[in-house]
Design a protein around this motif. Structure first.
Motif, mmCIF file in Angstrom:
data_model
loop_
_atom_site.group_PDB
_atom_site.id
_atom_site.type_symbol
_atom_site.label_atom_id
_atom_site.label_comp_id
_atom_site.label_asym_id
_atom_site.label_seq_id
_atom_site.Cartn_x
_atom_site.Cartn_y
_atom_site.Cartn_z
ATOM 1 N N SER A 259 75.961 59.378 -4.673
ATOM 2 C CA SER A 259 76.916 58.830 -3.711
ATOM 3 C C SER A 259 76.874 57.312 -3.653
ATOM 4 O O SER A 259 77.806 56.680 -3.155
ATOM 5 C CB SER A 259 76.618 59.388 -2.310
ATOM 6 O OG SER A 259 75.323 58.982 -1.878
ATOM 7 N N ALA A 312 72.087 60.734 2.407
ATOM 8 C CA ALA A 312 72.369 61.121 1.018
ATOM 9 C C ALA A 312 71.702 62.448 0.680
ATOM 10 O O ALA A 312 72.230 63.246 -0.112
ATOM 11 C CB ALA A 312 71.896 60.030 0.063
ATOM 12 N N LYS A 315 73.719 65.289 2.826
ATOM 13 C CA LYS A 315 75.064 65.596 2.345
ATOM 14 C C LYS A 315 75.029 66.548 1.164
ATOM 15 O O LYS A 315 75.884 67.412 1.013
ATOM 16 C CB LYS A 315 75.789 64.303 1.949
ATOM 17 C CG LYS A 315 76.220 63.437 3.110
ATOM 18 C CD LYS A 315 76.892 62.169 2.616
ATOM 19 C CE LYS A 315 77.280 61.267 3.771
ATOM 20 N NZ LYS A 315 77.903 59.996 3.290
#
Length: 351
Positions: A259, A312, A315
């Motif tokens: 990400s 991170a 997710k």
């Protein structure tokens, strides 16, 4: 099912260990016959390629992440340093010492780094076996606490994740330290040195947290960049590479595109660390009292971690994945304990 999955990883561990031993043996042989430079680098590139492929041999995120950290990151960087004649690896080392130094976060007792031991920070004085017992006792409590995660708020859950990561790393590294120290007389590179006493970001990252990584990034990234572009560029380059390697490890673990949040986390810290260094280069300028600097440093690390680093993980669902695997590992250990108890009873009954 989770226990069976973890049980199946034992075969992968054996295969990966054999592959790593063969690859590092070849690296030692090649480095012993070739001078540092392009020819040695060309000969060692197949080893690097193997190290980057090894994590895919595992089915669980736990072992993919561990092998990526030990071999893909630390191992490959050590091989690159060997190619240019720098770093902890030397062809003159005995084969067991060379392989263990290349494959694991360890250092020789008589390494050249020990010459500066008096200038290095004093690592934790808690002996590795005690750390193994402590972390081994705390981790099951953390895993048990996850069943109440729905009743926790976001920050309570993030604190629990932080504790899980810290004690899991400490258990892993202390276990390796115990085995390697007893068998080969080698020492682990200290992982942490009381990070809760950090008075600045430079102190936290350079002298207290993840010291194995900083000891590899310093000769491979920071020193070459600093020699050409200056201190600030060297600091930023080291933090950038650290962020990118963390993204790679997360890719191995979750098998999903990064990400960029983790890289942003390390770039932010690198920028602030470079600013700290610039400010400290002016002797007459104001300095924060230690009583103020310490909580501010920890608050900044925790706040930016909760903002960029841990989201991170959440997710991608890595927290749930690791939790399931930890539960499987606990179940596997319980099965092993029961089998050991049965075997002990059988031996006792035949005597």
């Amino acid at each position: 099912m989770a226990a069976a999955l973890m049980d199946g990883e034992l075969g992968s561990i054996v295969n990966v260990s054999a592959a790593a031993w063969a690859a590092m043996s070849y690296a030692r042989l090649a480095a012993g016959h070739l001078r540092p430079g392009a020819p040695r680098l060309a000969a060692l590139l197949p080893v690097v390629a193997l190290l980057y492929a090894i994590p895919f041999a595992f089915s669980t995120s736990t072992f993919r992440g561990t092998s990526a950290f030990f071999l893909t990151w630390l191992g490959s960087f050590k091989i690159f340093l060997l190619a240019v004649g720098r770093g902890p690896l030397e062809p003159s080392l005995s084969l067991p010492h060379f392989v263990c130094s290349a494959s694991l976060p360890v250092k020789l007792r008589q390494s050249t780094a020990d010459k500066d031991k008096s200038q290095a920070p004093v690592p934790s004085r808690v002996h590795a076996p005690v750390r193994v017992l402590l972390s081994g006792a705390v981790i099951p409590v953390i895993i048990y606490s996850y069943q109440f995660k729905n009743a926790m708020n976001r920050y309570q859950l993030l604190v629990l994740y932080t504790l899980h990561i810290y004690f899991s790393l400490d258990l892993l590294l202390a276990t390796v330290h115990t085995v390697i120290h007893d068998l080969l007389g080698m020492e682990m590179e200290p992982q942490v040195n009381r990070p809760y006493l950090a008075s600045s970001l430079r102190d936290f990252w350079g002298r207290r947290w993840n010291l194995m990584v900083s000891s590899i990034l310093r000769p491979s990234v920071f020193d070459p960049v600093r020699a050409r572009l200056g201190n600030a560029a060297g600091v930023l380059a080291a933090f950038l590479v650290s962020g990118l390697m963390h993204e790679l490890i997360f890719y191995y673990i979750m098998r999903s595109a990064p990400s960029g949040e983790v890289t942003a986390f390390f770039l932010l810290h690198g920028t602030c660390a470079a600013a700290e260094r610039w400010w400290a280069s002016h002797p007459g300028w104001w300095r924060r009292p230690r009583a103020v600097a310490l909580p501010l440093t920890l608050a900044f690390v925790a706040g930016t971690g909760f903002w960029l680093f841990f989201p991170a993980l959440m997710k991608g669902g890595m927290d749930e994945m690791v939790l399931r695997e930890c539960q499987g590992m606990v179940a596997l250990m319980e099965q092993a304990g029961r089998r050991l108890a049965v075997a002990t009873d059988l031996v006792s009954s035949t005597m």
